[in-house]
Design a protein around this motif. Sequence first.
Motif, PDB file in Angstrom:
ATOM      1  N   GLY A 101      45.591  41.660  22.568  1.00 23.19           N
ATOM      2  CA  GLY A 101      46.358  42.791  22.818  1.00 23.19           C
ATOM      3  C   GLY A 101      45.300  43.911  23.402  1.00 23.19           C
ATOM      4  N   ASN A 102      43.800  43.134  23.514  1.00 22.61           N
ATOM      5  CA  ASN A 102      42.584  43.928  24.070  1.00 22.61           C
ATOM      6  C   ASN A 102      42.075  43.177  24.535  1.00 22.61           C
ATOM      7  OD1 ASN A 102      41.758  41.929  22.786  1.00 22.61           O
ATOM      8  ND2 ASN A 102      41.031  42.860  20.641  1.00 22.61           N
ATOM      9  N   ALA A 103      42.476  42.094  25.896  1.00 21.59           N
ATOM     10  CA  ALA A 103      42.034  41.976  26.709  1.00 21.59           C
ATOM     11  C   ALA A 103      41.565  42.693  27.587  1.00 21.59           C
ATOM     12  CB  ALA A 103      42.936  40.721  27.772  1.00 21.59           C
ATOM     13  N   PRO A 104      40.644  42.433  28.708  1.00 19.13           N
ATOM     14  CA  PRO A 104      40.032  43.581  30.110  1.00 19.13           C
ATOM     15  C   PRO A 104      41.409  43.184  31.007  1.00 19.13           C
ATOM     16  CG  PRO A 104      38.442  41.160  29.771  1.00 19.13           C
ATOM     17  CD  PRO A 104      39.784  41.012  28.537  1.00 19.13           C
ATOM     18  N   CYS A 105      41.375  44.275  31.989  1.00 18.10           N
ATOM     19  CA  CYS A 105      42.294  44.036  32.167  1.00 18.10           C
ATOM     20  C   CYS A 105      41.426  42.754  33.884  1.00 18.10           C
ATOM     21  CB  CYS A 105      42.546  45.347  33.026  1.00 18.10           C
ATOM     22  SG  CYS A 105      43.595  46.868  33.416  1.00 18.10           S
ATOM     23  N   LEU A 106      41.229  42.583  34.201  1.00 16.40           N
ATOM     24  CA  LEU A 106      40.818  41.358  35.046  1.00 16.40           C
ATOM     25  C   LEU A 106      39.394  40.641  34.638  1.00 16.40           C
ATOM     26  CD1 LEU A 106      39.483  44.319  38.171  1.00 16.40           C
ATOM     27  CD2 LEU A 106      41.251  42.745  37.954  1.00 16.40           C
ATOM     28  N   ALA A 107      39.664  39.473  34.875  1.00 10.50           N
ATOM     29  CA  ALA A 107      38.144  38.828  34.960  1.00 10.50           C
ATOM     30  C   ALA A 107      38.593  37.622  35.927  1.00 10.50           C
ATOM     31  CB  ALA A 107      39.221  37.676  33.219  1.00 10.50           C
ATOM     32  N   GLN A 108      36.968  37.162  35.936  1.00 13.67           N
ATOM     33  CA  GLN A 108      36.853  35.407  36.351  1.00 13.67           C
ATOM     34  C   GLN A 108      37.632  34.798  36.337  1.00 13.67           C
ATOM     35  OE1 GLN A 108      32.732  35.589  37.209  1.00 13.67           O
ATOM     36  NE2 GLN A 108      33.044  33.327  38.036  1.00 13.67           N
ATOM     37  N   TYR A 111      39.964  28.732  40.848  1.00 12.28           N
ATOM     38  CA  TYR A 111      41.376  28.317  41.077  1.00 12.28           C
ATOM     39  C   TYR A 111      41.918  27.576  39.958  1.00 12.28           C
ATOM     40  CZ  TYR A 111      38.831  31.246  44.991  1.00 12.28           C
ATOM     41  OH  TYR A 111      38.540  31.881  45.176  1.00 12.28           O
ATOM     42  N   SER A 112      41.266  26.635  40.011  1.00 12.66           N
ATOM     43  CA  SER A 112      42.246  25.487  39.258  1.00 12.66           C
ATOM     44  C   SER A 112      43.269  25.726  37.536  1.00 12.66           C
ATOM     45  CB  SER A 112      41.586  24.159  39.120  1.00 12.66           C
ATOM     46  OG  SER A 112      40.341  24.105  38.357  1.00 12.66           O
ATOM     47  N   GLU A 113      42.086  26.267  36.733  1.00 14.57           N
ATOM     48  CA  GLU A 113      42.633  27.104  35.810  1.00 14.57           C
ATOM     49  C   GLU A 113      43.533  28.400  35.733  1.00 14.57           C
ATOM     50  OE1 GLU A 113      37.979  27.504  34.411  1.00 14.57           O
ATOM     51  OE2 GLU A 113      38.949  29.514  35.400  1.00 14.57           O
ATOM     52  N   ALA A 114      43.880  29.036  36.899  1.00 11.56           N
ATOM     53  CA  ALA A 114      44.831  29.834  37.195  1.00 11.56           C
ATOM     54  C   ALA A 114      46.023  29.665  37.154  1.00 11.56           C
ATOM     55  CB  ALA A 114      45.378  30.503  38.237  1.00 11.56           C
ATOM     56  N   PRO A 115      46.487  28.798  37.149  1.00 11.65           N
ATOM     57  CA  PRO A 115      47.995  27.529  36.740  1.00 11.65           C
ATOM     58  C   PRO A 115      48.625  27.665  35.697  1.00 11.65           C
ATOM     59  CG  PRO A 115      47.506  26.778  38.962  1.00 11.65           C
ATOM     60  CD  PRO A 115      45.743  27.535  38.512  1.00 11.65           C
ATOM     61  N   GLN A 116      47.610  27.205  34.807  1.00  9.90           N
ATOM     62  CA  GLN A 116      47.462  27.260  33.500  1.00  9.90           C
ATOM     63  C   GLN A 116      47.437  28.282  32.156  1.00  9.90           C
ATOM     64  OE1 GLN A 116      46.403  22.983  32.005  1.00  9.90           O
ATOM     65  NE2 GLN A 116      46.531  23.947  29.954  1.00  9.90           N
ATOM     66  N   LEU A 117      47.292  28.971  33.049  1.00  8.94           N
ATOM     67  CA  LEU A 117      46.420  29.754  31.994  1.00  8.94           C
ATOM     68  C   LEU A 117      47.913  31.145  32.613  1.00  8.94           C
ATOM     69  CD1 LEU A 117      43.088  31.907  33.133  1.00  8.94           C
ATOM     70  CD2 LEU A 117      43.561  30.285  31.197  1.00  8.94           C
ATOM     71  N   TYR A 118      48.273  31.111  33.755  1.00  7.35           N
ATOM     72  CA  TYR A 118      49.583  32.231  33.975  1.00  7.35           C
ATOM     73  C   TYR A 118      50.962  31.067  33.444  1.00  7.35           C
ATOM     74  CZ  TYR A 118      53.530  33.861  36.417  1.00  7.35           C
ATOM     75  OH  TYR A 118      54.633  34.563  37.111  1.00  7.35           O
ATOM     76  N   VAL A 119      50.736  30.038  32.851  1.00 11.18           N
ATOM     77  CA  VAL A 119      51.849  29.282  32.522  1.00 11.18           C
ATOM     78  C   VAL A 119      51.899  29.703  30.859  1.00 11.18           C
ATOM     79  CG1 VAL A 119      52.812  26.842  31.246  1.00 11.18           C
ATOM     80  CG2 VAL A 119      51.900  27.106  33.922  1.00 11.18           C
ATOM     81  N   LYS A 120      50.834  29.564  30.653  1.00 14.23           N
ATOM     82  CA  LYS A 120      50.474  30.168  28.902  1.00 14.23           C
ATOM     83  C   LYS A 120      50.379  31.768  28.955  1.00 14.23           C
ATOM     84  CE  LYS A 120      47.288  28.115  26.837  1.00 14.23           C
ATOM     85  NZ  LYS A 120      46.122  27.490  26.153  1.00 14.23           N
ATOM     86  N   GLY A 121      50.622  32.284  29.679  1.00 15.44           N
ATOM     87  CA  GLY A 121      51.239  33.522  29.310  1.00 15.44           C
ATOM     88  C   GLY A 121      50.134  34.731  29.676  1.00 15.44           C
ATOM     89  N   LEU A 122      48.737  34.220  30.144  1.00 17.44           N
ATOM     90  CA  LEU A 122      47.554  35.476  30.039  1.00 17.44           C
ATOM     91  C   LEU A 122      47.579  36.125  31.140  1.00 17.44           C
ATOM     92  CD1 LEU A 122      45.517  32.958  28.512  1.00 17.44           C
ATOM     93  CD2 LEU A 122      46.765  34.208  27.386  1.00 17.44           C
ATOM     94  N   LEU A 123      48.618  35.792  32.483  1.00 18.91           N
ATOM     95  CA  LEU A 123      47.699  36.715  33.862  1.00 18.91           C
ATOM     96  C   LEU A 123      49.672  37.290  34.315  1.00 18.91           C
ATOM     97  CD1 LEU A 123      46.055  33.814  35.003  1.00 18.91           C
ATOM     98  CD2 LEU A 123      45.420  35.384  33.901  1.00 18.91           C
ATOM     99  N   VAL A 321      39.180  36.571  40.784  1.00 16.10           N
ATOM    100  CA  VAL A 321      39.432  37.697  39.661  1.00 16.10           C
ATOM    101  C   VAL A 321      40.987  37.859  40.069  1.00 16.10           C
ATOM    102  CG1 VAL A 321      38.424  40.026  39.334  1.00 16.10           C
ATOM    103  CG2 VAL A 321      37.578  38.212  40.969  1.00 16.10           C
ATOM    104  N   ALA A 322      41.270  37.261  38.207  1.00 20.03           N
ATOM    105  CA  ALA A 322      42.757  37.275  37.722  1.00 20.03           C
ATOM    106  C   ALA A 322      43.249  38.793  36.901  1.00 20.03           C
ATOM    107  CB  ALA A 322      43.322  36.788  37.257  1.00 20.03           C
ATOM    108  N   VAL A 323      44.343  39.298  37.211  1.00 21.85           N
ATOM    109  CA  VAL A 323      44.480  40.101  36.434  1.00 21.85           C
ATOM    110  C   VAL A 323      45.443  40.104  34.767  1.00 21.85           C
ATOM    111  CG1 VAL A 323      46.269  42.734  36.081  1.00 21.85           C
ATOM    112  CG2 VAL A 323      45.223  41.683  38.412  1.00 21.85           C
ATOM    113  N   LEU A 324      44.728  40.522  33.582  1.00 19.60           N
ATOM    114  CA  LEU A 324      45.508  39.390  32.769  1.00 19.60           C
ATOM    115  C   LEU A 324      46.821  40.409  32.266  1.00 19.60           C
ATOM    116  CD1 LEU A 324      42.568  38.363  33.112  1.00 19.60           C
ATOM    117  CD2 LEU A 324      42.303  38.352  29.974  1.00 19.60           C
TER     118      LEU A 324
END
Length: 440
Positions: A101-108, A111-123, A321-324
Motif C-alpha cells: 500500500g505504499n507504491a508510487p502513483c506513477l511508474a515507467q 509496453y510488453s510488461e503492462a498487460p501482465q501487470l494489469y492482470v496481476k492487479g498492479l495497475l 508511464v502507468a498509474v499504479l
Amino acid sequence: MATTRITRTAAVVAVGAMSAFGLAACSSADTGNGSGGNTAEGESITIEYMHRLDNGADMATVAEITERWNEEHPDIQVKTTKFDGAATDMILKLETDVKAGNAPCLAQVGYSEAPQLYVKGLLEDVTTEAEKYADNFSGGAYAGMRVGDVVVGLPQDVGPLVYFYNAAEFEALGLDAPANIEELTADSVTAAVAGKYLTAFSPDEATHWLAAQSAAAGDTWFSTEGDEWVVNAEGEGSQTVAAFWQNLLDTNQTLKADRWGEPFTIALNDGSLIGHIGAAWEAGFLLDSLDGTPAEGQWRIAQLPDFGAGAMTGPDGGSGVAVLKGCEYPAEAMEYNNWFNTQIDDLSSQGLVVAAEGTPETSEKMLRQFGDQDVLAELATATANMNPDFPYAPGFSTLAAMNETAAAVVAGDAQVADIFTTAQQTAVKALTDLGLPVAE
C-alpha cells in the motif's frame, strides 16, 4: 489481414485471473477509471513518479524537467525517484510496494510488461483520463498502454523498426535504400558478391524484433472472440517475414550474429555490414564505434522496407508511464503524465524516441554521425507509421523462448518459421497458465 480489436471483455477476463496471484485486494483505494481523487480547493497534493531514465551529462534529467512542473503547479507537486536496478527488479519492487500500500502513483513500465501487470492487479484503469490526451501521441504508441479496451497510462518512448544503411557503400554498389523486401532481397545478392551484408539476423533479439516485423507486415498477434483470447503469431505477415529471412540465411546473404555480441560490432567496423533492420532507439549509439573513422558520417536512416502492408512498421521496445493500483489522485497523476511525456526536446536529450506528436531537434552527435540527416524527423515518421493494432498480451515475456529457436535456426537445426511456431505455442501456454481462456 482483418483483425479484431481486443474488447473490454478480454480485460475483464484478465482481471478475473488476479485471484491466482493473491492480489485481488492489493490497494488501499480503488479509484476505478480515474474519476476520483480530485483535491479540494486550496489544498496541495504530492504524487510520486518512479523511473529508470538516465541522469547523464547534457541530458535534461527527470528531476529538472519536473521542477518546471512543480513551479507551475503549486497544488500538484511531483516527487521523482530514479530506480537504478534492472527493469525486472523495478517490477518486483513495484509489486511489493503495491501489496504494502505504499507504491508510487506513477511508474515507467515496458509496453510488453503492462498487460501482465494489469492482470496481476498492479495497475489502475485510467481509460477516461487517458482519452483526454490520446491525440497527443501516435496511435501505435498509445496502443502500447492498452490492455483490451482498458488504458493503464500514457506512452513515453517507442522503438519503431527502421532501416540503417551506409549511403556511401550503397552508392558504390549502385544501390538505393530498399523500398520493400523484394528490393532488399535482390540488393542482398549484389552486396554479397562484393562481400557485404545489407542485414544481420540476430537470435538474441528475435522476440521483439521479429514480432515487430510481423506487425510491419500487417499482422495482429493478440485479439479476442467473445470472452476468449485469440493468438495468431503464424499469420500471413509472419509467413512473409519467415520466408524473407529463410532465403537470406539459406544463401548466406545475411550476417548471422547476436546483436549484442562482438561479431556484430566487428562487421560494422570493418565495413562488411552496411545495412541493418533495427529499432529507432539504436540511432543514439549504433555508430559510436565509427567515430573518427573514414565511415563517420556515411550512414543514414530510411523507413523500414515495405513488408507487404505499405508504409507500416512495428514496435521493438519502448515504455510508458502507468498509474499504479491504489493511486489516490489518478486524474492529477495523468495530468502530469501527459505534460511530462510531451516535453519532447527534454526527453529526446535522454536519447529517447518520444511517443508524443512533434519532432524534437536532432542532436549535434546524430547530425555528425548521420551526415547532417535530420534523424529525429525520420524517426518521427516511423513512429507515426507504427501498426496501431499490435497490442501485447499478458505473459508476453515468456516469448523469449523465440530467441532459443532463433539460435537453433542459425545453427542449422530449425527453420525461421519454427520461431513463429514457438511464439504461437508459448503465448497460448502463457495465457492458459494465467487462467485466461484461449480460443482453439
